[in-house]
Design a protein around this motif. Structure first.
Motif, short mmCIF file in Angstrom:
data_model
loop_
_atom_site.label_atom_id
_atom_site.label_comp_id
_atom_site.label_asym_id
_atom_site.label_seq_id
_atom_site.Cartn_x
_atom_site.Cartn_y
_atom_site.Cartn_z
N UNK A 175 0.87 -1.19 0.00
CA UNK A 175 0.00 0.00 0.00
C UNK A 175 0.90 1.22 0.00
N UNK A 176 0.61 2.16 -0.89
CA UNK A 176 1.45 3.36 -0.98
C UNK A 176 0.72 4.51 -1.67
N UNK A 177 1.13 5.75 -1.36
CA UNK A 177 0.62 6.88 -2.12
C UNK A 177 1.48 7.08 -3.37
N UNK A 178 0.86 7.29 -4.51
CA UNK A 178 1.61 7.61 -5.73
C UNK A 178 1.14 8.94 -6.30
N UNK A 179 2.06 9.62 -6.98
CA UNK A 179 1.76 10.91 -7.57
C UNK A 179 2.89 11.86 -7.26
N UNK A 180 2.88 13.00 -7.94
CA UNK A 180 3.95 13.96 -7.70
C UNK A 180 3.67 14.73 -6.43
N UNK A 181 4.74 15.13 -5.73
CA UNK A 181 4.53 15.87 -4.49
C UNK A 181 3.82 17.18 -4.82
N UNK A 182 3.00 17.62 -3.89
CA UNK A 182 2.22 18.85 -4.04
C UNK A 182 1.15 18.79 -5.12
N UNK A 183 1.07 17.66 -5.81
CA UNK A 183 -0.04 17.49 -6.74
C UNK A 183 -0.99 16.48 -6.09
N UNK A 184 -2.02 16.10 -6.78
CA UNK A 184 -2.92 15.10 -6.20
C UNK A 184 -2.22 13.75 -6.19
N UNK A 185 -2.25 13.12 -5.06
CA UNK A 185 -1.70 11.77 -4.95
C UNK A 185 -2.85 10.81 -4.68
N UNK A 186 -2.62 9.56 -5.07
CA UNK A 186 -3.62 8.54 -4.78
C UNK A 186 -3.02 7.41 -3.98
N UNK A 187 -3.81 6.96 -3.03
CA UNK A 187 -3.41 5.79 -2.27
C UNK A 187 -3.73 4.59 -3.15
N UNK A 188 -2.74 3.74 -3.39
CA UNK A 188 -3.03 2.54 -4.18
C UNK A 188 -2.64 1.28 -3.41
N UNK A 189 -3.27 0.19 -3.81
CA UNK A 189 -2.93 -1.13 -3.25
C UNK A 189 -2.48 -2.01 -4.41
N UNK A 190 -1.35 -2.66 -4.23
CA UNK A 190 -0.83 -3.57 -5.25
C UNK A 190 -0.84 -4.98 -4.67
N UNK A 191 -1.44 -5.91 -5.39
CA UNK A 191 -1.39 -7.32 -4.97
C UNK A 191 -0.51 -8.06 -5.95
N UNK A 192 0.42 -8.84 -5.42
CA UNK A 192 1.28 -9.64 -6.29
C UNK A 192 0.70 -11.05 -6.39
N UNK A 193 0.24 -11.41 -7.56
CA UNK A 193 -0.35 -12.74 -7.75
C UNK A 193 0.55 -13.54 -8.70
N UNK A 194 0.21 -14.82 -8.88
CA UNK A 194 0.98 -15.67 -9.79
C UNK A 194 0.92 -15.11 -11.21
N UNK A 195 -0.14 -14.38 -11.52
CA UNK A 195 -0.30 -13.83 -12.87
C UNK A 195 0.27 -12.43 -13.04
N UNK A 196 0.78 -11.85 -11.98
CA UNK A 196 1.35 -10.51 -12.09
C UNK A 196 0.82 -9.58 -11.02
N UNK A 197 0.88 -8.28 -11.31
CA UNK A 197 0.49 -7.28 -10.30
C UNK A 197 -0.92 -6.77 -10.57
N UNK A 198 -1.72 -6.69 -9.51
CA UNK A 198 -3.07 -6.11 -9.63
C UNK A 198 -3.10 -4.82 -8.83
N UNK A 199 -3.61 -3.78 -9.43
CA UNK A 199 -3.63 -2.47 -8.76
C UNK A 199 -5.05 -2.07 -8.43
N UNK A 200 -5.29 -1.52 -7.27
CA UNK A 200 -6.53 -0.76 -7.11
C UNK A 200 -6.30 0.55 -6.37
N UNK A 201 -7.13 1.53 -6.77
CA UNK A 201 -6.96 2.89 -6.28
C UNK A 201 -7.92 3.09 -5.12
N UNK A 202 -7.41 3.60 -3.99
CA UNK A 202 -8.26 3.67 -2.80
C UNK A 202 -8.86 5.06 -2.58
#
Ligand code: SAH
Length: 218
Positions: A175-202
């Motif tokens: 779980x981490x915030x992504x985005x440029x500082x001082x701009x809008x950032x989004x908290x995202x969740x990344x799940x690592x599965x056998x098929x790759x990475x799944x992202x969702x925006x919180x």
């Protein structure tokens, strides 16, 4: 002047109410947060506001996150008692203390030596013996303890750092915030599965930036 009441029963009730009303509903997360007094993590001028749901300034020009954001990130991380967790951005140590109540082992890294030193002192005083705090540039992760079941970054990067994705176990969550500082950032969740990475925006958030190298106080 009246004596500060600390994290007494009434403040706990108000604190938990504020968390619930902002969407922190997981019973284990609420009980972990009830078990950690935010007071000692905030020194000086702002200590009176420790139990309010707001971010506050700490040493080295950094910020302790808003309790409801700590709660939502912890909830999104789905920590289990077997988990080995890595946190990047120790700051005051508050988030790490909450994780320590939920996880088997917590490693937390900050680029400011002073913050790590002060957080360690609180962990010792509160008998939180399953946390290891390290001064380093956390964007490289902690290869010698990898892989991790859970990784939480409490500073904003433009993208999830590659070394940290690599150090996440299959089945793991970051779980981490992504985005440029001082701009809008989004908290995202990344799940690592056998098929790759799944992202969702919180949700939209605002964090200090993830910076390279060590802080100047070292
Ligand atoms: N989780 C903290 C709040 C973190 S504030 C708490 O509970 O209080 C963000 C922290 O990230 C700051 O202390 C900052 O020094 C740290 N930080 C920023 N870039 C970093 C990096 N590359 N490696 C480690 N820590 C970093």
């Amino acid at each position: 002047m009246s004596q500060a009441a600390g994290f007494d029963a009434e403040r706990k009730m108000q604190f938990l109410y504020a968390l619930r009303s902002k969407g922190v509903t997981d019973a284990r997360v609420l009980s972990a947060m009830e078990g950690v007094d935010r007071g000692p993590f905030i020194r000086g001028l702002f200590s009176e506001r420790a139990y309010e749901d707001m971010p506050l300034p700490i040493a080295c020009g950094q910020t302790i996150s808003q309790p409801s954001v700590v709660g939502l990130m912890t909830q999104a991380l789905e920590v289990t008692p077997r988990d080995k967790v890595l946190e990047i951005g120790t700051g005051s140590g508050y988030q790490a203390a909450i994780l320590s109540k939920l996880a088997r082992r917590v490693y937390t890294i900050d680029r400011h030596r002073r913050l790590v030193r002060e957080a360690r002192a609180i962990f010792t005083a509160q008998d939180l013996t399953n946390i290891t705090a390290i001064t380093a540039d956390g964007s490289h992760g902690l290869a010698e303890q990898a892989p991790f079941d859970r990784i939480i970054i409490t500073a904003a990067a433009e993208d999830p750092p590659g070394p940290l994705l690599a150090q996440l176990k299959e089945g793991g969550i970051m779980v981490l915030p992504v985005g440029q500082s001082d701009a809008v950032q989004h908290l995202i969740r990344v799940r690592k599965t056998a098929d790759g990475l799944e992202y969702d925006e919180l949700r939209a958030v605002r964090f200090v930036p993830l910076l390279e190298g060590l802080g100047k106080d070292t």
